[in-house]
Design an enzyme around this catalytic site. Sequence first.
Site: not given
Ligand SMILES: *Cc1c(COP(=O)(O)O)cnc(C)c1O
Length: 409
Positions: A141, A226, A255
Site C-alpha cells: 500500500f 516507504d 502521517k
Molecule cells: C498511508 C500510507 C500512504 C499514503 O498516505 P496518504 O497520506 O493517505 O496519501 C503511503 N504509504 C504507506 C505505507 C501508508 O501507510
Amino acid sequence: MTRTAEYLDEVERCSARNYKPLPIVLERGEAAWVWDVEGKKYLDCLSAYSALNQGHRHPAIVRAAKEQLDRLTLTSRAFHNDRMGPFLHQLCELAGFAKALPMNTGAEAVETAMKAVRKWGYRVKGVPEGKAEIIGCENNFHGRTISIISWSTEPQYRDGFGPLTPGFTLVPYGDAAALERAITPNTVAFIVEPIQGEGGVIVPPAGYLKRAREICTRHGILFVADEIQTGLGRTGKMFACEWEGVRPDAMILGKALSGGLYPVSAFLADEAVMGVFTPGDHGSTFGGNPLGAAIGCAALRVLVEEKLADRALELGGWFLAELRKIGSPHVADVRGLGFLIGVEIRKASGAARPYCEALMERGILAKETHDQVVRFAPPLVIAKADLEWALPRIAEVLAMSFEPAMAAP
Ligand SMILES: *Cc1c(COP(=O)(O)O)cnc(C)c1O
C-alpha cells in the site's frame, strides 16, 4: 433521532461513499482518548493509521501551530518562508539524509519518489528514455493516485480506474531472491514498506531488508523505503529500517510527521538522487508551507524529547505479548513490532469487522484491514494503565463468535 444518527444521515446524503467507517461520530480528542457526540469516551487504537503517534492535540504541537497561525500560513514556493529551512534541516538530521523535499499527503511524497527514481534512472544510470522500471511488492500500500494504484495488487483499488501507468514490476513481499530475479538493466529502484501496514501488518522474514539492500547495491538500483506508516517511532525504532541496520537510498515520510495536525509529508535522499530535480520539475502549492513546517518541527521534537520510539518498543512489546497470551480459538495469528500490531481472525470465524464493532461497543476503537486483521496501533503516548484497561475487554471480544456472513450451506 440521536445526534449520531442525524450526522450519519447527513453524511450518507452528502458524501461520496468511498469509505465505510464505524458508525461513530467523534468531536474531541486528547492524547490516546477520543469522545463522540454522545459524550462517550473511547481509547483510540488506530491513531489515524499512525498519523497520531504523538497523541491527539499534543500541547507542544498545538502551541506551535497556534503561534504560527498568528504569523504566516502560506507563501507558496514562489517565495521563501522562514520556517521551511529549519524544518527540513531538523528532518534531515533526524533521518540521516542530506536533503528533503516537502509535500503534503503521503501519496504525493510517494509520487515524488517515483519521479525522482525515474529521472535518476535516465540522467544518472543511463536507462533509455521511457524505459525505466520500478520494482514493488505484492500486497503493498503506497496511496491512491492512478500511478500508485497501477502497481497495487488489490483488485478493488484498480478496478474501473484504468488506463493504468506502465513501468512497474511486482515481486512477492519478503522474497529477496524474487527481487534479484526481477531486476533488469532498466530497473531504477525497489520501493518497499519495511512492514506492510495496510496489507495486514505483514512483518517480513528476518534479514529481508538487509538482503534487499545488498541486492540493490550490487545491481546499482535505488532502495527506497516507504516509512510513512512504520517510521517516526511506530515500530520501536525511529525508522523501521534500523531494525536491520539498513540505510535506504531514499525514504518517504508522512502521517506522524505533523503529529496529526495537518498534512505534511516528505521525500528524503542525498544529493546524488535529489540533484535530479531542477526548478519547474516538480512542486506543490502547499508543500513546505510555514504552518506545516512549524507543526512538523514541533512534531519531530516531541518524538525525540519524549523518546516515543523507546516507548513503542517497551510498551508495545509488552502489549503484543499480552495479546498473544489471550489465546482465543478465533485468532489465527498475533504479530507486529512495537506499536504496529495485527490480530488475524481465522477465516472460519468470519471477518474482522464484527470484532471491531464489538470493541467499539466496549470503548475501544480499532479498524480492520484486509478483511481478517484487527490492527492495534495506539498513539505512542498511551499510558500502560489504559492498555491494562483495554486488555480484558479485547480478550472478551476475541472470545466472541460471529457467524461468517455467507456461510456455505
Ligand atoms: C498511508 C500510507 C500512504 C499514503 O498516505 P496518504 O497520506 O493517505 O496519501 C503511503 N504509504 C504507506 C505505507 C501508508 O501507510
